[in-house]
Write an enzyme that holds these catalytic residues in place. Structure first.
Site, short mmCIF file in Angstrom:
data_model
loop_
_atom_site.label_atom_id
_atom_site.label_comp_id
_atom_site.label_asym_id
_atom_site.label_seq_id
_atom_site.Cartn_x
_atom_site.Cartn_y
_atom_site.Cartn_z
N LYS A 200 19.84 120.94 31.10
CA LYS A 200 20.36 119.78 30.37
C LYS A 200 18.65 119.67 30.04
O LYS A 200 17.40 119.96 31.28
CB LYS A 200 20.69 119.03 30.85
C1 LIG Z 1 28.58 117.71 25.51
C2 LIG Z 1 29.05 118.20 26.80
N1 LIG Z 1 29.65 117.64 27.47
C3 LIG Z 1 30.04 117.21 28.78
C4 LIG Z 1 29.45 118.81 29.73
C5 LIG Z 1 30.11 118.68 31.21
O1 LIG Z 1 28.95 118.82 31.90
P1 LIG Z 1 28.61 118.87 33.04
O2 LIG Z 1 28.66 120.27 33.07
O3 LIG Z 1 28.02 118.11 33.76
O4 LIG Z 1 30.55 118.62 33.21
C6 LIG Z 1 28.75 119.29 28.84
C7 LIG Z 1 28.16 120.59 29.65
O5 LIG Z 1 27.10 121.49 28.90
C8 LIG Z 1 28.70 119.30 27.03
O6 LIG Z 1 27.62 120.33 27.04
#
Ligand SMILES: Cc1ncc(COP(=O)(O)O)c(C=O)c1O
Length: 395
Positions: A200
Site C-alpha cells: 500500500k
Molecule cells: C479495497 C481493499 N479493501 C480492504 C483490503 C483489506 O486490507 P488488509 O489487507 O489491510 O486487511 C484491501 C487489501 O488489499 C483492499 O485493497
C-alpha cells in the site's frame, strides 16, 4: 531480489524505518502504547478528523466499522463487487449480507450512485464505498442518497490515503450547509477504513486505521478493538487504572508499537510519494493514450488521487491471459484488480445473483500495470514499449 525487471509494486523503506523500529525494540514496550497514540494523532491530523484508531489490518477496521454502525443479521450493506474480497467479507462477519452494486463505466471503476439507488430496499442498513485505485468516489451523490434514506456510509480507503475530493456540506444555508469544501477520503462518510498492507501507499507490513468524527462511534470502536474492555494494558501500566470492566463482546484487533513506529515514518513520506506516483501515472497516460482500443480509467479525473493502482482496460474479452504472458516474458509483472466478488464460488452460494454488466466486463478486461513511487522513467518506458509491441501484434 525481484524476479522482475519491473515489479508490480515496491515500497519506500529505508534507514528511518529501521531506526524507528529499533527504538521501539530498545524501549521494550511492544504492545499498543505511546507510539501508537502518536501515530493515531498524526494520522487524524492528516485526514482532518477527530478520532483515529490503529488496528491490525483494514479487514479488522471494516469489521469494527460495520459493527459499530449496528449492522447485523437481517441487514444488507451495498458495496462494489470490483474490490478486494475483504470489503464484502467484513460485512458478512457481522451477520449482515453484502449486496453488490455495479461500477460506473470502463473509464470510472468506482461504485455507481445510480446502481446503489437501484439496489436499495427495506433491508439496506448502509453503503460501503471503495475509492478504487486511490480515486475518490462520487461522494456528493452517495452521501446525499445515504442521507435521504437514513443509511450509514463506510469508506474503504485501503487505496486512498492522502486522496480527497470536493464535497457539498449538508443543510440549507445553515451552519455552512451548501458550502463546497475539500475533504480527505476517510473524512466524508461515517467511518473511514485504511490499509497499511505491504503493497500500500503507506505500509506497516500489516496494519490499518479507522477514522471518524463521531464521538459515540469512537467510543464503540475503542471498546470493540480490545476485547470490549474499558481499559488497556497501557492505561494500567501508566497507573491510570487498576482494573477494568467488559461491556461488549469485543475482539483483539489491536496494532503494535513496531508497526505504529513504521507508520509514523511512512506517514511523513506519504504526500511526496503520492506526488511521485502522480508523475509516473502522467507519463504512462501520455504514452499509452495513442494505443487505440485500450481504455485508461481515470485518465481525465478531476479530484485528488493517491494513485495506488494503474489500471488499463484491454479492447476484447479474451486477450488478458496472452497480454499478461507477453509482459511476463518482457520481465514485467502485472495483476488483476479485481476478479469480481459476486463470481467467486462462496459468494455465488450466499448472495442473490446480480446483473453487474460493467463490473463483469472490467472483470474480464482489466489489467494493472506496475506503479510505485520510485518507478523510473526508463521502467515506465519499458512497460509502454511492451504494451505497444503487444498492441501492434494483437489489436
Ligand atoms: C479495497 C481493499 N479493501 C480492504 C483490503 C483489506 O486490507 P488488509 O489487507 O489491510 O486487511 C484491501 C487489501 O488489499 C483492499 O485493497
Amino acid at each position: 531480489m525481484s524476479l522482475w525487471n519491473v515489479p508490480l509494486a515496491d515500497i519506500d523503506l529505508g534507514d528511518d524505518e529501521i531506526s524507528a523500529v529499533t527504538e521501539v525494540l530498545r524501549s521494550k514496550w511492544l504492545s499498543m502504547g505511546a507510539v501508537t497514540a502518536e501515530f493515531e494523532r498524526q494520522f487524524a491530523a492528516m485526514v482532518d478528523v477527530k478520532h483515529a484508531f490503529a488496528v491490525t489490518n483494514c479487514t479488522a477496521a471494516l469489521h469494527l466499522a460495520h459493527l459499530a454502525l449496528g449492522a447485523g443479521p437481517g441487514d444488507t450493506v451495498i458495496c462494489p463487487s470490483l474490490t478486494c474480497v475483504a470489503t464484502a467479507n467484513a460485512i458478512r462477519y457481522t451477520g449482515a449480507s453484502p449486496v453488490f452494486a455495479d461500477v460506473t463505466s470502463t473509464e470510472n471503476c468506482n461504485i455507481s450512485p445510480e446502481s446503489i439507488a437501484a439496489r436499495l430496499d427495506a433491508t439496506t442498513k448502509g453503503i460501503c464505498v471503495v475509492h478504487y485505485g486511490g480515486y475518490p468516489c462520487d461522494m456528493d451523490s452517495i452521501m446525499a442518497l445515504a442521507r435521504r434514506h437514513g443509511l450509514y456510509v463506510v469508506e474503504d480507503v485501503a487505496h486512498a490515503p492522502g486522496a480527497g475530493c470536493w464535497v457539498t456540506l449538508p443543510g440549507n444555508g445553515q451552519d455552512r450547509g451548501g458550502e463546497r469544501v475539500f475533504k480527505q477520503c476517510g473524512n466524508i462518510g461515517d467511518i473511514g477504513c485504511f490499509s497499511f498492507f505491504s503493497n500500500k501507499n503507506l505500509t506497516t507490513g500489516e496494519g490499518g486505521m479507522l477514522t471518524t468524527n463521531n464521538d459515540e462511534l469512537a467510543e464503540r470502536i475503542k471498546l470493540l478493538r480490545s476485547h470490549g474492555m474499558t481499559s488497556l494494558t497501557w492505561d494500567r501500566d501508566r497507573g491510570h487504572s487498576f482494573s477494568y470492566d467488559v461491556t461488549a463482546s469485543g475482539f483483539n484487533h489491536r496494532i503494535d508499537e513496531l508497526r505504529s513506529a513504521l507508520g509514523l515514518v511512512q506517514l511523513r513520506k506519504l504526500a511526496a510519494n503520492n506526488q511521485r506516483r502522480a508523475e509516473a501515472v502522467n507519463r504512462y497516460h501520455e504514452k499509452l493514450a495513442a494505443l487505440e482500443g485500450i481504455t485508461l480509467p481515470f485518465a481525465h479525473y478531476a479530484d485528488l488521487s493517491s494513485y495506488h493502482l494503474l489500471p488499463i482496460v484491454l479492447p476484447a474479452d479474451d486477450q488478458r491471459p496472452g497480454f499478461m504472458q507477453f509482459l511476463k516474458e518482457c520481465g514485467i509483472q502485472t495483476s488483476i484488480h479485481y476478479p469480481p466478488i459476486h463470481q467467486f464460488t462462496y459468494y455465488r452460494s450466499c448472495t442473490s445473483p446480480a446483473a453487474l454488466p460493467v463490473t463483469e466486463q472490467l472483470g474480464r478486461r482489466l489489467v494493472t500495470l506496475p506503479l510505485y513511487p520510485h518507478i523510473t522513467p526508463r521502467q515506465i518506458d519499458a512497460v509502454v514499449e511492451a504494451v505497444t509491441a503487444w498492441h501492434s501484434q494483437y489489436v
